[in-house]
Design a protein around this motif. Structure first.
Motif, mmCIF file in Angstrom:
data_model
loop_
_atom_site.group_PDB
_atom_site.id
_atom_site.type_symbol
_atom_site.label_atom_id
_atom_site.label_comp_id
_atom_site.label_asym_id
_atom_site.label_seq_id
_atom_site.Cartn_x
_atom_site.Cartn_y
_atom_site.Cartn_z
ATOM 1 N N CYS A 59 46.640 41.904 40.220
ATOM 2 C CA CYS A 59 47.321 40.679 39.823
ATOM 3 C C CYS A 59 47.336 39.658 40.955
ATOM 4 N N GLU A 119 34.734 42.443 44.036
ATOM 5 C CA GLU A 119 35.697 43.524 43.848
ATOM 6 C C GLU A 119 35.289 44.728 44.677
ATOM 7 N N SER A 176 44.932 39.159 43.125
ATOM 8 C CA SER A 176 43.609 38.515 43.102
ATOM 9 C C SER A 176 43.562 37.448 42.020
ATOM 10 N N HIS A 177 44.196 37.732 40.902
ATOM 11 C CA HIS A 177 44.242 36.760 39.807
ATOM 12 C C HIS A 177 45.005 35.499 40.237
ATOM 13 N N ARG A 191 39.717 45.482 41.605
ATOM 14 C CA ARG A 191 39.515 45.182 40.197
ATOM 15 C C ARG A 191 40.854 45.242 39.464
ATOM 16 N N GLY A 192 41.170 44.180 38.723
ATOM 17 C CA GLY A 192 42.388 44.144 37.930
ATOM 18 C C GLY A 192 43.654 43.873 38.725
ATOM 19 N N LYS A 221 42.766 33.462 42.561
ATOM 20 C CA LYS A 221 41.724 32.775 41.805
ATOM 21 C C LYS A 221 42.289 31.577 41.062
ATOM 22 N N ARG A 222 43.443 31.749 40.411
ATOM 23 C CA ARG A 222 44.032 30.653 39.640
ATOM 24 C C ARG A 222 44.463 29.484 40.537
#
Length: 147
Positions: free
Chosen positions: A73, A93, A75-76, A70-71, A79-80
């Motif tokens: 960077c 998560e 993973s972000h 969770r949270g 995803k992007r």
């Protein structure tokens, strides 16, 4: 003309404000909140079998699954990248790598990307496959892209 303000170890710059003393009631509330958060974070780690089964089910149901903290960077970024290609990945998560131990063999770094029910790898592998031009055909084969 401007003059430099001397400072050193005995006189830090900028001057630090003195912290206000915390009331005993406020300290008790903060301690209770910290204990509640700590208990909540330990809950998934205490039941790794249920978490593993949940991850296994998500991997089986979705063409693309991103498993990360969770949270995180990284993973972000994963995803992007996938969303930029037109894929809507399912995101799961977890508390740590221990929850993935029963699903894949060997060491798995988070975030882990599963495509078509198989482990593709982490962010480094996803970027390498994307740069080499192999990612879009893999996503089409898994049914995540229609174009």
């Amino acid at each position: 003309m401007y003059q430099a303000i001397p400072y050193g170890a005995s006189r830090p710059w900028p001057p630090r404000p003195l912290p206000a003393p915390m009331a005993a009631e406020a300290a008790a509330v903060v301690d209770a909140a910290v204990a509640a958060v700590a208990a909540e974070e330990r809950l998934p780690a205490q039941q790794p079998a249920a978490a593993r089964e949940e991850v296994r089910r998500a991997v089986a149901e979705s063409p693309v699954v991103v498993v990360g903290r969770r949270g995180c960077c990284l993973s972000h970024v994963v995803k992007r990248l996938l969303q930029g290609l037109g894929v809507n990945p399912a995101v799961h998560e977890v508390a740590g790598e221990a929850e993935l131990a029963g699903i894949v063999d060997g060491d798995v770094a988070l975030p882990a990307v599963f495509v078509g029910g198989r482990l593709l790898g982490g962010l480094d592998r996803l970027m390498a496959v994307h740069i080499s031009g192999e990612l879009v055909p893999i996503l089409k084969e898994a049914g995540a892209l229609w174009l």
